[in-house]
Motif scaffolding. Structure first.
Motif, PDB file in Angstrom:
ATOM      1  N   VAL A  29     136.578  65.229   3.930  1.00  0.00           N
ATOM      2  CA  VAL A  29     136.555  65.587   2.332  1.00  0.00           C
ATOM      3  C   VAL A  29     137.995  65.357   1.969  1.00  0.00           C
ATOM      4  CG1 VAL A  29     135.804  67.382   0.713  1.00  0.00           C
ATOM      5  CG2 VAL A  29     134.486  67.325   2.795  1.00  0.00           C
ATOM      6  N   THR A  30     138.100  64.668   0.910  1.00  0.00           N
ATOM      7  CA  THR A  30     139.504  64.315   0.199  1.00  0.00           C
ATOM      8  C   THR A  30     139.369  64.921  -1.167  1.00  0.00           C
ATOM      9  OG1 THR A  30     139.869  62.755   2.005  1.00  0.00           O
ATOM     10  CG2 THR A  30     141.327  62.922   0.027  1.00  0.00           C
ATOM     11  N   THR A  31     140.347  65.601  -1.660  1.00  0.00           N
ATOM     12  CA  THR A  31     140.399  65.910  -3.030  1.00  0.00           C
ATOM     13  C   THR A  31     141.487  64.981  -3.574  1.00  0.00           C
ATOM     14  OG1 THR A  31     139.883  68.260  -2.894  1.00  0.00           O
ATOM     15  CG2 THR A  31     141.297  67.466  -4.618  1.00  0.00           C
ATOM     16  N   TRP A  32     141.292  64.165  -4.539  1.00  0.00           N
ATOM     17  CA  TRP A  32     142.304  63.218  -5.357  1.00  0.00           C
ATOM     18  C   TRP A  32     142.228  63.596  -6.884  1.00  0.00           C
ATOM     19  CZ3 TRP A  32     139.665  60.589  -8.918  1.00  0.00           C
ATOM     20  CH2 TRP A  32     138.273  60.008  -8.544  1.00  0.00           C
ATOM     21  N   TYR A  33     143.260  63.024  -7.420  1.00  0.00           N
ATOM     22  CA  TYR A  33     143.408  63.119  -8.616  1.00  0.00           C
ATOM     23  C   TYR A  33     143.791  62.003  -9.479  1.00  0.00           C
ATOM     24  CZ  TYR A  33     143.835  67.911  -6.994  1.00  0.00           C
ATOM     25  OH  TYR A  33     143.633  69.000  -6.270  1.00  0.00           O
ATOM     26  N   GLY A  34     143.400  61.830 -10.686  1.00  0.00           N
ATOM     27  CA  GLY A  34     143.776  60.464 -11.321  1.00  0.00           C
ATOM     28  C   GLY A  34     143.527  60.620 -12.821  1.00  0.00           C
ATOM     29  N   ILE A  35     144.132  59.539 -13.400  1.00  0.00           N
ATOM     30  CA  ILE A  35     144.293  59.417 -14.842  1.00  0.00           C
ATOM     31  C   ILE A  35     143.515  58.683 -15.608  1.00  0.00           C
ATOM     32  CG2 ILE A  35     146.108  59.172 -16.919  1.00  0.00           C
ATOM     33  CD1 ILE A  35     148.254  60.318 -15.219  1.00  0.00           C
ATOM     34  N   GLY A  48     145.390  75.680 -10.801  1.00  0.00           N
ATOM     35  CA  GLY A  48     144.831  75.022  -9.769  1.00  0.00           C
ATOM     36  C   GLY A  48     145.402  73.669  -9.075  1.00  0.00           C
ATOM     37  N   GLY A  49     144.803  72.884  -8.476  1.00  0.00           N
ATOM     38  CA  GLY A  49     145.260  71.749  -7.841  1.00  0.00           C
ATOM     39  C   GLY A  49     145.606  70.859  -8.958  1.00  0.00           C
ATOM     40  N   THR A  50     144.733  70.507  -9.966  1.00  0.00           N
ATOM     41  CA  THR A  50     145.204  69.235 -10.887  1.00  0.00           C
ATOM     42  C   THR A  50     146.257  69.891 -11.547  1.00  0.00           C
ATOM     43  OG1 THR A  50     142.787  69.542 -11.342  1.00  0.00           O
ATOM     44  CG2 THR A  50     143.878  68.030 -12.648  1.00  0.00           C
ATOM     45  N   ASP A  51     146.546  70.794 -11.827  1.00  0.00           N
ATOM     46  CA  ASP A  51     147.835  71.378 -12.585  1.00  0.00           C
ATOM     47  C   ASP A  51     148.926  71.238 -11.622  1.00  0.00           C
ATOM     48  OD1 ASP A  51     147.481  72.289 -14.929  1.00  0.00           O
ATOM     49  OD2 ASP A  51     148.175  74.429 -14.723  1.00  0.00           O
ATOM     50  N   ALA A  52     149.000  71.358 -10.365  1.00  0.00           N
ATOM     51  CA  ALA A  52     149.996  71.361  -9.308  1.00  0.00           C
ATOM     52  C   ALA A  52     150.599  70.026  -9.226  1.00  0.00           C
ATOM     53  CB  ALA A  52     149.256  71.781  -7.966  1.00  0.00           C
ATOM     54  N   PHE A  53     149.976  69.033  -9.929  1.00  0.00           N
ATOM     55  CA  PHE A  53     150.463  67.624  -9.958  1.00  0.00           C
ATOM     56  C   PHE A  53     150.696  67.275 -11.359  1.00  0.00           C
ATOM     57  CE2 PHE A  53     147.970  67.809  -5.711  1.00  0.00           C
ATOM     58  CZ  PHE A  53     148.831  67.254  -5.016  1.00  0.00           C
ATOM     59  N   ALA A  54     149.758  67.646 -12.359  1.00  0.00           N
ATOM     60  CA  ALA A  54     149.897  67.276 -13.796  1.00  0.00           C
ATOM     61  C   ALA A  54     151.238  67.909 -14.392  1.00  0.00           C
ATOM     62  CB  ALA A  54     148.649  67.837 -14.564  1.00  0.00           C
ATOM     63  N   ARG A  55     151.796  69.110 -13.826  1.00  0.00           N
ATOM     64  CA  ARG A  55     152.821  69.608 -14.780  1.00  0.00           C
ATOM     65  C   ARG A  55     153.931  68.915 -14.172  1.00  0.00           C
ATOM     66  NH1 ARG A  55     151.510  73.232 -18.328  1.00  0.00           N
ATOM     67  NH2 ARG A  55     149.366  73.838 -18.279  1.00  0.00           N
ATOM     68  N   PRO A  56     154.334  68.620 -12.858  1.00  0.00           N
ATOM     69  CA  PRO A  56     155.574  67.822 -12.458  1.00  0.00           C
ATOM     70  C   PRO A  56     155.480  66.620 -12.935  1.00  0.00           C
ATOM     71  CG  PRO A  56     154.600  69.011 -10.633  1.00  0.00           C
ATOM     72  CD  PRO A  56     153.649  69.251 -11.549  1.00  0.00           C
ATOM     73  N   LEU A  57     154.482  66.026 -13.110  1.00  0.00           N
ATOM     74  CA  LEU A  57     154.299  64.668 -13.755  1.00  0.00           C
ATOM     75  C   LEU A  57     154.657  64.746 -15.201  1.00  0.00           C
ATOM     76  CD1 LEU A  57     153.503  61.539 -13.361  1.00  0.00           C
ATOM     77  CD2 LEU A  57     151.144  62.340 -13.535  1.00  0.00           C
ATOM     78  N   ALA A  58     154.321  65.638 -15.719  1.00  0.00           N
ATOM     79  CA  ALA A  58     154.420  65.732 -17.411  1.00  0.00           C
ATOM     80  C   ALA A  58     156.096  65.827 -17.463  1.00  0.00           C
ATOM     81  CB  ALA A  58     153.530  67.050 -18.041  1.00  0.00           C
ATOM     82  N   GLY A  63     141.554  72.190  -2.012  1.00  0.00           N
ATOM     83  CA  GLY A  63     142.466  70.963  -1.801  1.00  0.00           C
ATOM     84  C   GLY A  63     143.782  71.542  -1.459  1.00  0.00           C
ATOM     85  N   LEU A  64     144.418  70.860  -0.653  1.00  0.00           N
ATOM     86  CA  LEU A  64     145.713  71.264  -0.031  1.00  0.00           C
ATOM     87  C   LEU A  64     146.771  71.346  -1.122  1.00  0.00           C
ATOM     88  CD1 LEU A  64     147.076  72.281   2.539  1.00  0.00           C
ATOM     89  CD2 LEU A  64     147.603  69.986   3.233  1.00  0.00           C
ATOM     90  N   GLY A  65     146.651  70.831  -2.040  1.00  0.00           N
ATOM     91  CA  GLY A  65     147.617  70.736  -3.256  1.00  0.00           C
ATOM     92  C   GLY A  65     147.726  72.003  -3.963  1.00  0.00           C
ATOM     93  N   SER A  66     146.705  72.521  -3.966  1.00  0.00           N
ATOM     94  CA  SER A  66     146.968  74.102  -4.908  1.00  0.00           C
ATOM     95  C   SER A  66     146.803  75.120  -3.800  1.00  0.00           C
ATOM     96  CB  SER A  66     145.566  74.247  -5.606  1.00  0.00           C
ATOM     97  OG  SER A  66     144.303  73.971  -4.861  1.00  0.00           O
ATOM     98  N   SER A  67     146.630  75.025  -2.701  1.00  0.00           N
ATOM     99  CA  SER A  67     147.038  75.935  -1.649  1.00  0.00           C
ATOM    100  C   SER A  67     148.141  76.224  -0.998  1.00  0.00           C
ATOM    101  CB  SER A  67     145.767  75.980  -0.511  1.00  0.00           C
ATOM    102  OG  SER A  67     144.480  76.483  -0.888  1.00  0.00           O
ATOM    103  N   ALA A  68     148.834  74.989  -0.853  1.00  0.00           N
ATOM    104  CA  ALA A  68     149.996  74.953  -0.094  1.00  0.00           C
ATOM    105  C   ALA A  68     151.051  75.992  -0.150  1.00  0.00           C
ATOM    106  CB  ALA A  68     150.722  73.319  -0.474  1.00  0.00           C
ATOM    107  N   ASN A  69     151.538  76.293  -1.415  1.00  0.00           N
ATOM    108  CA  ASN A  69     152.646  77.160  -1.792  1.00  0.00           C
ATOM    109  C   ASN A  69     151.983  78.693  -1.102  1.00  0.00           C
ATOM    110  OD1 ASN A  69     154.259  75.619  -2.585  1.00  0.00           O
ATOM    111  ND2 ASN A  69     153.896  75.645  -4.755  1.00  0.00           N
ATOM    112  N   HIS A  70     150.800  78.968  -1.498  1.00  0.00           N
ATOM    113  CA  HIS A  70     150.176  80.067  -0.948  1.00  0.00           C
ATOM    114  C   HIS A  70     150.278  80.442   0.366  1.00  0.00           C
ATOM    115  CE1 HIS A  70     149.439  80.810  -5.230  1.00  0.00           C
ATOM    116  NE2 HIS A  70     148.513  80.045  -5.242  1.00  0.00           N
TER     117      HIS A  70
END
Length: 331
Positions: free
Chosen positions: A256-262, A49-59, A213-220
């Motif tokens: 509508v904006t999707t955002w991710y935070g820690i 999903g979208g959270t993963d799309a940012f969490a894994r590169p960050l990790a 959210g565009l982050g999870s759809s972008a590659n598809h």
């Protein structure tokens, strides 16, 4: 020579005071050395999903910078609230983090009996990414070449089509209901355990539409597996310049904006909070992560910890108003 007038209690007090002066710098030394072991970060949705799309590169970048793993622990369910609940009860030792999203500021208005309080049990650390919502369809299920044809299709066929979401109370859900409200259409809501499973069903043809959210759809979208018809807001996204903005197609108030935070569990030492924010900021400003964020149509709002806390407070209040106006309830 020890003063004979000193009592045993005096000696013990002096020893305790001496020990305290040594213990304080030692505690700071421990914080300064963070991390000394792998750090776990709960992602409250299934992989993909979208959270993963940012969490894994960050990790991955975090590991390069610190020499310690940032382990992703996917805990999906109930619009992300299952993972948030687990994170709120984790040990506040600096080795437990939580990567949540806009959904968690919506949840209090959807789920009245949550067993955690986002603003009391979790400490906001930093905003990671912000992306616009996008309307995507399965091109085999929705024979529309653009947004205008799509709107005509759903207006002419109320209830025929469905939209998949990452779960009740997520931004996907609210974006869909807001769209229905503003366009006076009806599309059936199908909640999933996360954006990943919802996207899989959209691509397979089990679902028709998704307000993602565009982050999870972008590659598809780039791969042609799904078709983007519109991004929310009043401007096009630089990563998808051919996709019109909502304001261009007659929906100026569809924002509508999707955002991710820690976040970290309440009680996590302030020194560690600062270290986490610094490492995240450093990672996102690398050329590697800048490129990944750009590919996913994301921006990095470089907020201070205090600004992020104020942002969350504003989002909780804003979404409460949207939920009330839309009369959205957990299905």
């Amino acid at each position: 020579m020890q003063d004979p007038r000193l009592t045993r209690r005096d000696v013990l007090r002096a020893a305790a005071a001496a020990g305290a002066t040594v213990a304080v710098p030692f505690a700071h030394a421990q914080a300064a050395a963070w991390p000394t072991k792998p750090v776990q970060m709960i992602v409250p949705f299934p992989a993909g999903g979208g959270t993963d799309a940012f969490a894994r590169p960050l990790a991955a970048q975090f590991a390069k910078q610190t020499g310690r793993q940032l382990i992703i622990d996917n805990r999906g369910g109930a619009g992300g609230t299952v993972g948030a609940s687990i994170a709120s009860r984790a040990a506040p030792d600096g080795y437990n983090l939580f990567m949540g999203a806009v959904h968690h500021t919506i949840a209090p208005s959807i789920y009245p009996k949550l067993d955690y309080d986002l603003q009391k049990d979790l400490i906001p650390i930093t905003l990671v990414a912000r992306v616009p919502q996008v309307i995507v369809v399965n091109p085999q299920r929705i024979p529309a070449k653009d947004f205008k044809e799509f709107l005509a299709l759903v207006k002419a066929n109320p209830g025929k089509y469905n939209y998949a979401s990452a779960g009740n109370g997520t931004s996907h859900h609210l974006a869909g209901e807001l769209f229905k409200l503003q366009t006076k259409t009806f599309i059936t809501h199908i909640p999933y355990r996360g954006a990943g499973p919802a996207l899989q069903d959209l691509m397979s043809g089990s679902a028709d539409v998704m307000f993602d959210g565009l982050g999870s759809s972008a590659n598809h979208i780039k791969g042609g597996r799904i078709k983007a018809l519109m991004v929310s807001g009043n401007k096009r996204n630089a990563a998808f310049p051919d996709v019109p903005a909502a304001a261009e197609v007659g929906l100026p108030d569809y924002t509508v904006t999707t955002w991710y935070g820690i976040w970290a569990p309440k009680g996590t030492p302030q020194d560690v909070q600062t270290h986490v924010a610094d490492e995240v900021r450093k990672a996102i400003q690398t050329e590697e992560l800048k490129a990944i964020w750009a590919q996913q149509g994301a921006e990095f709002p470089n907020l201070t910890q205090q600004q992020f806390a104020l942002f969350i407070d504003g989002e909780v209040k804003r979404w409460a108003q949207v939920v009330k106006a839309s009369n959205v309830k957990a299905d």
